[in-house]
Design a protein around this motif. Structure first.
Motif, PDB file in Angstrom:
ATOM      1  N   UNK A   1       6.727 -11.654  -5.780  1.00  0.00           N
ATOM      2  CA  UNK A   1       5.898 -10.961  -6.764  1.00  0.00           C
ATOM      3  C   UNK A   1       4.668 -10.337  -6.126  1.00  0.00           C
ATOM      4  N   UNK A   2       4.175 -10.930  -5.087  1.00  0.00           N
ATOM      5  CA  UNK A   2       2.981 -10.412  -4.422  1.00  0.00           C
ATOM      6  C   UNK A   2       3.220 -10.370  -2.923  1.00  0.00           C
ATOM      7  N   UNK A   3       2.646  -9.406  -2.272  1.00  0.00           N
ATOM      8  CA  UNK A   3       2.819  -9.269  -0.835  1.00  0.00           C
ATOM      9  C   UNK A   3       1.612  -8.570  -0.241  1.00  0.00           C
ATOM     10  N   UNK A   4       1.268  -8.941   0.979  1.00  0.00           N
ATOM     11  CA  UNK A   4       0.174  -8.254   1.667  1.00  0.00           C
ATOM     12  C   UNK A   4       0.716  -7.337   2.752  1.00  0.00           C
ATOM     13  N   UNK A   5       2.037  -7.170   2.797  1.00  0.00           N
ATOM     14  CA  UNK A   5       2.651  -6.219   3.721  1.00  0.00           C
ATOM     15  C   UNK A   5       3.349  -5.130   2.929  1.00  0.00           C
ATOM     16  N   UNK A   6       3.799  -4.098   3.627  1.00  0.00           N
ATOM     17  CA  UNK A   6       4.468  -2.989   2.951  1.00  0.00           C
ATOM     18  C   UNK A   6       5.789  -3.426   2.349  1.00  0.00           C
TER      19      UNK A   6
ATOM     20  N   UNK B   1       3.539  -5.878  -9.538  1.00  0.00           N
ATOM     21  CA  UNK B   1       2.271  -5.923  -8.825  1.00  0.00           C
ATOM     22  C   UNK B   1       2.379  -5.440  -7.392  1.00  0.00           C
ATOM     23  N   UNK B   2       3.580  -5.196  -6.912  1.00  0.00           N
ATOM     24  CA  UNK B   2       3.712  -4.774  -5.529  1.00  0.00           C
ATOM     25  C   UNK B   2       3.098  -3.410  -5.318  1.00  0.00           C
ATOM     26  N   UNK B   3       2.662  -3.166  -4.095  1.00  0.00           N
ATOM     27  CA  UNK B   3       2.021  -1.901  -3.763  1.00  0.00           C
ATOM     28  C   UNK B   3       3.065  -0.804  -3.735  1.00  0.00           C
ATOM     29  N   UNK B   4       2.794   0.310  -4.389  1.00  0.00           N
ATOM     30  CA  UNK B   4       3.729   1.429  -4.384  1.00  0.00           C
ATOM     31  C   UNK B   4       3.627   2.159  -3.061  1.00  0.00           C
ATOM     32  N   UNK B   5       4.779   2.482  -2.500  1.00  0.00           N
ATOM     33  CA  UNK B   5       4.823   3.164  -1.228  1.00  0.00           C
ATOM     34  C   UNK B   5       4.360   4.593  -1.358  1.00  0.00           C
TER      35      UNK B   5
END
Length: 838
Positions: free
Chosen positions: A499-504, A331-335
């Motif tokens: 599993x989840x993050x609101x930062x890069x 679920x992490x944001x892809x860079x």
């Protein structure tokens, strides 16, 4: 170059046209079928005539085989299962309205996928044809269908040139990728192939391109990685990996069969065989079988020349992909990949952040691997080689070794990572709990790690290439924790990924001082804990801040964590026989810096070993020993008051009473007042793959050998065994009530919790009332015990004592009835009931 093996002769098998073939998984037989109705069953190693089956169905287009049966899909839309020994037609597995084009059988031989000109692909359970799964996203008919070796995915190649990838981890298949441009647009009758052919390690697949090259795609990035180029001048008609993935065989319309080396993508040998349309490697031998559109079968024994046979004899080889290109599937944001210097992708070591150039990074493996998802798995890569696994003890410990002196090495409890299993083959579980599991596959030069969740609505599974060779892991709802113990002198590392993050970037990595290695890890909602070979206890916050560090008083064995609490276990003093006498545990609230229990003894019987340690879902420490007993720690928040209570002795389960079953239980968790475990059949000691199902058992205090009932069950009339059953339920209820009271005493109880406390007390009184009925039924001589039961009642509002009077009255126990009324009056007057019984 060495001379070729004897060139095989073609065996006339079928009339000209489409011809299909498949080996049985054990390699004993190869089955062929074609445009006529005949089916041929060849016994490998024999040159005699094959067994011929002719059931009257023409136009066989798809084939799959297990060791016991084979499956044929025909142009009339039928899919039949045949018994392999007799060739008898057994079952009509499924029927399609349009011609069947391909059949694929899963590696576990449980499912058969059916591709046809219909838009829906059907996956049928071979043992129970009523169980069918459907792949419905296709816009055109299907030409090919294939399972990946691990059973995670199934791929569908459609005639419009679009490839679909479905996940099979859930009960219903889920479309995870729709790829255009990977395969060619082909008509169903075309001899050229658009089949997706999976590498045996499951991390990549091969597909033929319109350029007549063979492209390799990674399963995590879903993009082209490498290509086997310049081989064929005509359309590619068939592709097949060798069983260990070290070689690739391809056939083309140019009349060539080529052998490629996987690692270098170079041609090792060319063979001239026209019109080849299907290829299959023998599962274990140096042999390749192929069929032609002329209806012939060739079995080429010794097809790999002697100078290259070592390639075929190697263990499972890694797929030819750039391991660092594995993309994020969590679920992490892809860079974003834009606006980065090209050289960072060509030769980079460390993280993908531009700060690498400022802060520096480890060197030595720049071209080997990049971050699979930008999560930092590949930063600071160590030198690596083939796994030795010699540094740390196995889960069950090495055999006692004798020193070259006059005394024996002390025998202590080996390090224990809860939820972890030893290597079995090239696989092992690093963690297995109620959240999911973490498992790893040894690929010789690296590992591949997979993290799977039970609740896929909350989290998506992810996997990555692991050059660090992680050997310990923890998993919960918030993140995954890893550590390794390198054998090349590099420092041990700890890596945490939320599993989840609101930062890069929120994941982090830390290195331990050289020479210090990790014995066990623990992860809670608040802290990360590691116990090490220097007997240090290292506590970190979830975002990598070192919070506390101290040395354990006893040599470290394992640890567990729950919220702010940390439990560590170590070996106690060694006796005169050279064995550690006990295990010692300590429990601390690290946030408050309060020690709850200090170097107390773990309650293990003589000769037993600790198999697992964990906190329950309500935060009570639990252990499971090698004798099959589950214990929970009572009053552990009060220093000096803790004691171990057996909640369940698995050897007393009814399922083992007959003595016919041989099974043990792998502990997973204590939750919802149940013991969650994995049932191990026969002599198995550890769970293996595919991931087994979880089972659960109710607690049962081993009061007697009579099975107990849950505390909520009621009957109008007691039965002979109810006395023992109610006694067990009463003791169990008292323990669970005590644990709940301890929890409420350490927190600010909510109204709901206070109501739950009253409900539990009432349930205990109901059990006592049922026990009273048993005593009254037995006669007046049991009156003393009957009155004692009434004394044990909590009875907050007096209603249960009134009910006890009615029970005595019902059974005509007048004296007991009077005694109970006297007790009720004393309680009403506030005199209590602690005076001596009359």
């Amino acid at each position: 170059m060495a001379s070729e093996a004897i060139r095989p002769r073609g065996r006339p098998a079928h009339t000209p046209g489409t011809t299909v073939l498949a080996y049985t998984p054990n390699g004993r037989r190869v089955i062929t079928a074609g445009s006529n109705s005949a089916i041929r069953i060849y016994t490998v190693g024999q040159d005699g005539e094959p067994k011929t089956v002719d059931e009257g169905v023409d136009g066989h287009m798809g084939i799959g085989a297990t060791n016991e049966s084979f499956i044929m899909g025909a142009e009339d839309g039928t899919v039949w299962q045949y018994e392999i020994e007799s060739g008898r037609m057994e079952n009509l597995l499924v029927r399609c309205a349009l011609p069947v084009r391909d059949i694929a059988v899963s590696k576990d031989s449980k499912w058969a996928a059916v591709a046809s000109d219909e838009l829906t692909v059907k996956i049928v359970n071979i043992e129970d044809m009523t169980k069918v799964k459907y792949l419905r996203e296709q816009a055109k008919g299907t030409k090919h269908v294939t399972f990946d070796p691990s059973g995670r995915y199934i791929t569908v190649s459609c005639t419009d040139g679009i490839m679909y990838v479905y996940s099979l981890l859930a009960d219903e298949p889920e479309l995870v990728q729709k790829l255009d441009g990977v395969i060619r647009k082909l008509e169903p009758e075309d001899e050229a192939t658009s089949r997706v052919v999976w590498h045996p390690d499951g991390t990549a697949f091969a597909a033929a391109e319109a350029t007549k090259d063979i492209a390799i795609f990674s399963t995590s990035a879903w993009k082209k990685e490498k290509a086997f180029a310049g081989g064929h001048s005509g359309d590619v008609t068939a592709i097949s990996w060798s069983p260990n993935g070290a070689l690739l065989a391809t056939a083309g319309a140019d009349g060539q069969v080529l052998l490629w080396e996987t690692k270098t993508q170079k041609i090792l040998q060319r063979y001239g065989f026209p019109n080849v349309i299907n290829l299959a490697w023998h599962p274990t031998d140096n042999s390749l079988s192929f069929t032609t559109s002329d209806g012939e079968l060739f079995i080429y024994d010794g097809i790999v020349p002697s100078e290259h046979q070592l390639l075929l004899q190697k263990p499972l080889q890694a797929a030819p992909i750039s391991l660092g290109s594995l993309a994020d599937v969590s679920d992490n944001v892809r860079r974003p990949l834009t606006n980065r210097p090209k050289e960072l992708f060509e030769r980079r070591a460390g993280t993908p952040d531009s700060l690498d150039d400022i802060l520096g990074s480890d060197q030595g493996m720049e071209d080997f691997v990049d971050d699979d998802d930008g999560a930092g798995y590949a930063e600071g890569i160590n030198a690596f080689g083939k796994r030795t696994n010699q540094y740390m003890d196995e889960i069950d410990g090495h055999a006692e070794k004798r020193l070259l002196t006059s005394y024996a090495k002390p025998k202590t409890h080996p390090p224990l990572q809860p939820g972890s299993t030893p290597w079995r083959g090239n696989r092992r579980y690093l963690c297995l709990n109620l959240t999911g599991c973490v498992w790893t596959v040894d690929q010789e030069t690296h590992n591949t790690v997979t993290v799977e969740f039970y609740d896929r609505e909350l989290h998506r599974d992810f996997h990555f290439t692991d050059p660090y060779l992680y050997d310990r892991a923890c998993l919960n709802e918030h993140g995954t924790l890893f550590s390794n113990n390198p054998t090349d002198g590099s420092p041990a590392t700890i890596f945490y990924r939320p599993h989840e993050t609101w930062t890069t970037r929120a994941d982090w990595r830390t290195k331990l001082p050289r020479g210090e290695f990790i014995r066990a890890l623990a992860l809670s909602d608040s802290y990360i804990v590691a116990v090490t070979t220097k007997d240090y206890v290292r506590v970190y916050t979830l975002f990598g801040t070192p919070f506390k560090m101290y040395r354990q008083k006893s040599p470290a064995v394992t640890c567990a964590a729950w919220r702010n609490y940390v439990m560590t276990i170590g070996n106690g003093p060694v006796g005169s026989d050279g064995r550690a006498l006990t295990l010692r545990y300590s429990i601390e609230n690290v946030k408050r810096d309060e020690i709850c229990q200090n170097e107390d003894v773990v309650a293990l019987p003589e000769g037993a070993q600790l198999q697992s340690v964990f906190f329950s879902d309500t935060g009570d420490p639990c252990i499971y020993d090698s004798e099959g007993v589950l214990l929970i720690l009572q009053h552990w928040r009060n220093p000096g008051q803790a004691r171990w209570i057996p909640l369940l002795d698995t050897k007393q389960l009814e399922r083992l009473a007959s003595g016919l079953k041989e099974e043990t239980y792998w502990p997973v968790a204590v939750a919802q007042d149940k013991f969650h475990c994995i049932i191990l059949k026969g002599g198995d000691r550890y769970p293996y793959f595919p991931r087994p199902l979880l089972s659960e058992f109710d607690f049962r205090i081993p009061i007697s050998d009579v099975p107990g009932k849950g505390s909520g069950e009621e009957e109008d009339e007691p039965t002979p065994n109810d006395d023992a059953k109610f006694e067990e339920a009463f003791v169990r209820g008292n323990i669970m009530l005590s644990l709940f009271q301890d929890l409420l005493g350490s927190t600010n109880a909510t109204p709901t919790q206070r109501a739950e406390l009253a409900r539990r007390e009432l349930e205990l009184d109901k059990i006592l009332l049922q026990m009273l009925a048993v005593e009254c039924r037995e006669g007046e001589e049991r009156g003393m015990k009957a009155l004692e039961l009434v004394h044990l009642m909590k009875d907050r509002n007096g209603k249960m004592v009134e009910a006890a009077v009615k029970v005595a009255e019902r059974y005509g126990r007048g004296v007991l009835e009077d005694k109970i009324r006297e007790l009720a009056e004393r309680r009403y007057m506030g005199e209590g009931d602690d005076d001596e019984l009359a």
